[in-house]
Design an enzyme around this catalytic site. Sequence first.
Site, mmCIF file in Angstrom:
data_model
loop_
_atom_site.group_PDB
_atom_site.id
_atom_site.type_symbol
_atom_site.label_atom_id
_atom_site.label_comp_id
_atom_site.label_asym_id
_atom_site.label_seq_id
_atom_site.Cartn_x
_atom_site.Cartn_y
_atom_site.Cartn_z
ATOM 1 C CG ASP A 36 -34.462 -22.975 -24.437
ATOM 2 O OD1 ASP A 36 -34.585 -23.908 -25.250
ATOM 3 O OD2 ASP A 36 -34.687 -23.099 -23.219
ATOM 4 C CG ASP A 37 -35.499 -24.941 -28.434
ATOM 5 O OD1 ASP A 37 -34.688 -25.628 -27.789
ATOM 6 O OD2 ASP A 37 -36.728 -25.148 -28.416
ATOM 7 C CB CYS A 72 -33.065 -27.580 -23.215
ATOM 8 S SG CYS A 72 -34.718 -28.108 -22.866
ATOM 9 C CG ASP A 327 -30.853 -25.102 -25.144
ATOM 10 O OD1 ASP A 327 -31.109 -24.701 -26.299
ATOM 11 O OD2 ASP A 327 -31.723 -25.160 -24.253
ATOM 12 C CG ASN A 328 -31.779 -27.721 -28.209
ATOM 13 O OD1 ASN A 328 -31.973 -27.805 -26.988
ATOM 14 N ND2 ASN A 328 -32.713 -27.255 -29.018
#
Length: 597
Positions: A36-37, A72, A327-328
């Site tokens: 995540d991130d 996300c 996700d990003n």
Amino acid sequence: MRSAEIIAALLQASAVAAPVSGPHRRQPNVVFILTDDQDVHLASLDYMPLVKKHLRNEGTSFSRHYATTAVCCPSRVTLWTGRFAHNTNVTDVIPPYGGYPKFVAEGLNDNYFPVWLQEAGYSTWYTGKLFNAHTVENYNSPAPGGFTGSDFLLDPHTYDYLNSTFQRNGESPRSYEGQYSTDVLAEKAYGLLDEAVAAAKPFFLVAAPIAPHANVVMTGKKGKKNAGGHDFGAILFTEPVPAERHRGLFKGETVPRTGNFNPEQASGANWIHALPQQNATNVAYNDHFYRQRLRALQAVDELVAGLVQRLADHGILEDTYVVYSSDNGFHIGQHRLQPGKSCGYEEDVNVPLIVRGPGVEKNRTVDGLVTVHADLAPTFFEWLGIEARGDFDGAAIPVTRERVEREEGKGERREHAGIEYWGLAFGEGIYERNPRGNNTYKALRVSGPGYNLYYSVWCNNEHELYDMNVDPGQLHNLLSPPSPLTSTSLLAAGHPVDKVASRLDALLLVLKTCKGEPCRRPWAQLHPAGDVKTLADALDERFDGFYEADGGSGRVRVEYAFCADGFLKDAEGPTWEEDGRGYEYLREGGGRWEDWV
């Protein structure tokens, strides 16, 4: 950098035993680790020696992989549907424009990746974060469709590293107060893997830890609400929390001091161009935030090694694709930005993608191929022998050298990524967290032989163009006032700025609302004869009249009617489907768009 002693110790502790004997599976399995991130450009992967040992050294890394929406929930919905956010209509992390309730309301819960896999005979397993606004109240109304076994992280404690809540299968949510979230998830992932193997079917397993996302707690304070009545003042974003065993690592490490880190001169456009330079205290805190991200990723590093070891123990490692992505991306200080995402700049949209598995070349990095999250579902389908769906916006990623070379030989080298965002941008950490409005934009990344470009149109209709071969930090907007669009004094990729911008704007007009095949082959919409497949082809001077008729005013351009926080048709401005017919007129002999209408 981290010490050699630390790296050596971690590698020694993670040595994978030789696989035990076992039956060879006719169908491959997939294990997907989704962080995540996680950044590419802040070098976080360089601090993960176990990922390097078990995945990068044993597989192929794709250096130009992009999240098409830099936040996300929309990004994850794109990943699990193979469709861009403008087609899923999930464009935010919370209602009314996003989150799990929006996912359900759009009818996607019965029509997405795990459902399709089960229909194809695969078992499906998931632990960790699925979507935002998937909560202790709505987890079973309805339950996420398509999973053989699951153990989901739930809001409001998804991002609370020491106070997580998980919900297994149809059971009631359970709190893990005081336990480290990634370690709890790791044990659940190992358990689901054992269950998947015992089920004696080919399987797809996802482990989705929250690291290195910020730690998030509910404060009870009141602040600015969004259109759905959600109070952002009640949410505190602070630096990630590492496991106790990792707290002392990386002392003295700082955010990479690239040219776009807290620059002397303002950069970017829209609200970003007005940001003040960060003071020394702010920078010191952001360096601390960076170190905490690296520390939080160490438990993920161990999770990867644990999964690879267990696959080897079960005798199925060589029959399993292991995929690692996020996700990003993330920025810390670039363009004077506080920690966060939500922008179209490279730090936020370029994300890791690493693959090891059957037929995948070891210790290889693919630099020349642009891939996006919408490509992952089609890629998994290809690996598992499932026919691609007609509504996929993405295409299967060639993971073998032969496939890449074959596609390049046919002139079908993928070189574009359409990027889009709606709504607010947020800073994380303790400085300048006020939501930023008017952060809606459409953008485009194009990378091919001799060019590496970023083009964007904001909802206030400011434009940006960066030649990233000479300006990798995206500091010098070639379309920034007072330089007019028609200027020939500036060059991008060796061509006048107006010439390049006219091609990119046309390409973006196609991609901003594309569905299916036009997303994969957008140049074919502009040139149905098939004589243009790349930007290099489109830059041929024989097309100058087509793209630049009447100095560029002879055709419709990408623009917004107004700024909106979600996908509202009347805000989106011209579309290829409704307004691109003007290109047909130009193609047939030229003329003014105004004369035609």
